[in-house]
Enzyme design. Structure first.
Site, PDB file in Angstrom:
ATOM      1  N   PRO A 198       0.820  -1.205   0.000  1.00  0.00           N
ATOM      2  CA  PRO A 198       0.000   0.000   0.000  1.00  0.00           C
ATOM      3  C   PRO A 198       0.861   1.266   0.000  1.00  0.00           C
ATOM      4  O   PRO A 198       1.881   1.334   0.683  1.00  0.00           O
ATOM      5  CB  PRO A 198      -0.810  -0.104   1.290  1.00  0.00           C
ATOM      6  CG  PRO A 198      -0.824  -1.552   1.610  1.00  0.00           C
ATOM      7  CD  PRO A 198       0.493  -2.074   1.127  1.00  0.00           C
ATOM      8  N   LYS A 244      -3.042  -5.013   6.425  1.00  0.00           N
ATOM      9  CA  LYS A 244      -1.807  -5.378   5.722  1.00  0.00           C
ATOM     10  C   LYS A 244      -0.617  -5.132   6.642  1.00  0.00           C
ATOM     11  O   LYS A 244      -0.680  -4.310   7.545  1.00  0.00           O
ATOM     12  CB  LYS A 244      -1.662  -4.531   4.457  1.00  0.00           C
ATOM     13  CG  LYS A 244      -2.813  -4.713   3.481  1.00  0.00           C
ATOM     14  CD  LYS A 244      -2.324  -4.989   2.127  1.00  0.00           C
ATOM     15  CE  LYS A 244      -3.474  -5.223   1.165  1.00  0.00           C
ATOM     16  NZ  LYS A 244      -2.996  -5.605  -0.129  1.00  0.00           N
TER      17      LYS A 244
END
Length: 118
Positions: free
Chosen positions: A2, A33
């Site tokens: 990300p 994540k």
């Protein structure tokens, strides 16, 4: 993988030293994540207006492989905007967030792409 990019007209002197690290933890948690894959890029001192005003404002891009969608983005938007409002004083009505769901093959990492890793 990300990546969060924050563009703002707030001066760099007003960005707390630990802002990137804290934002990384917040976004990683919201996305579910690992923090070690997060990339945070803050671009202060930008020549931006919002609503024809030079008051503090921002636009954010959040790119992720998955974990984005109609309901997920509402959760991410709340977490990200709360952090920006609390730390930088930008009202949530003076910023936008673009959510970009990338295919794994479109993001390179470690000499390959995430398509070969995930």
């Amino acid at each position: 993988m990300p990546i969060l990019t924050l563009e703002t007209n707030v001066p760099s002197s007003k960005i707390p030293k630990d802002f990137n690290q804290e934002m990384s933890r917040i976004v990683a948690k919201s996305l579910g994540k690992p923090d070690e894959y997060m990339c945070i890029h803050i671009r202060p001192d930008q020549n931006i207006i919002f609503g024809n005003s030079n008051d503090p404002c921002a636009y954010v891009t959040l790119m992720s492989i998955g974990k984005l969608g109609v309901e997920e983005n509402k959760k991410h938007s709340k977490a990200i905007m709360e952090k920006i409002t609390n730390d930088l004083g930008i009202p949530n009505t003076r910023m936008y967030i673009w959510f970009v769901d990338l295919p794994a093959a479109d993001c390179g990492y470690a000499g390959s792409t995430f398509d070969g890793i995930l």
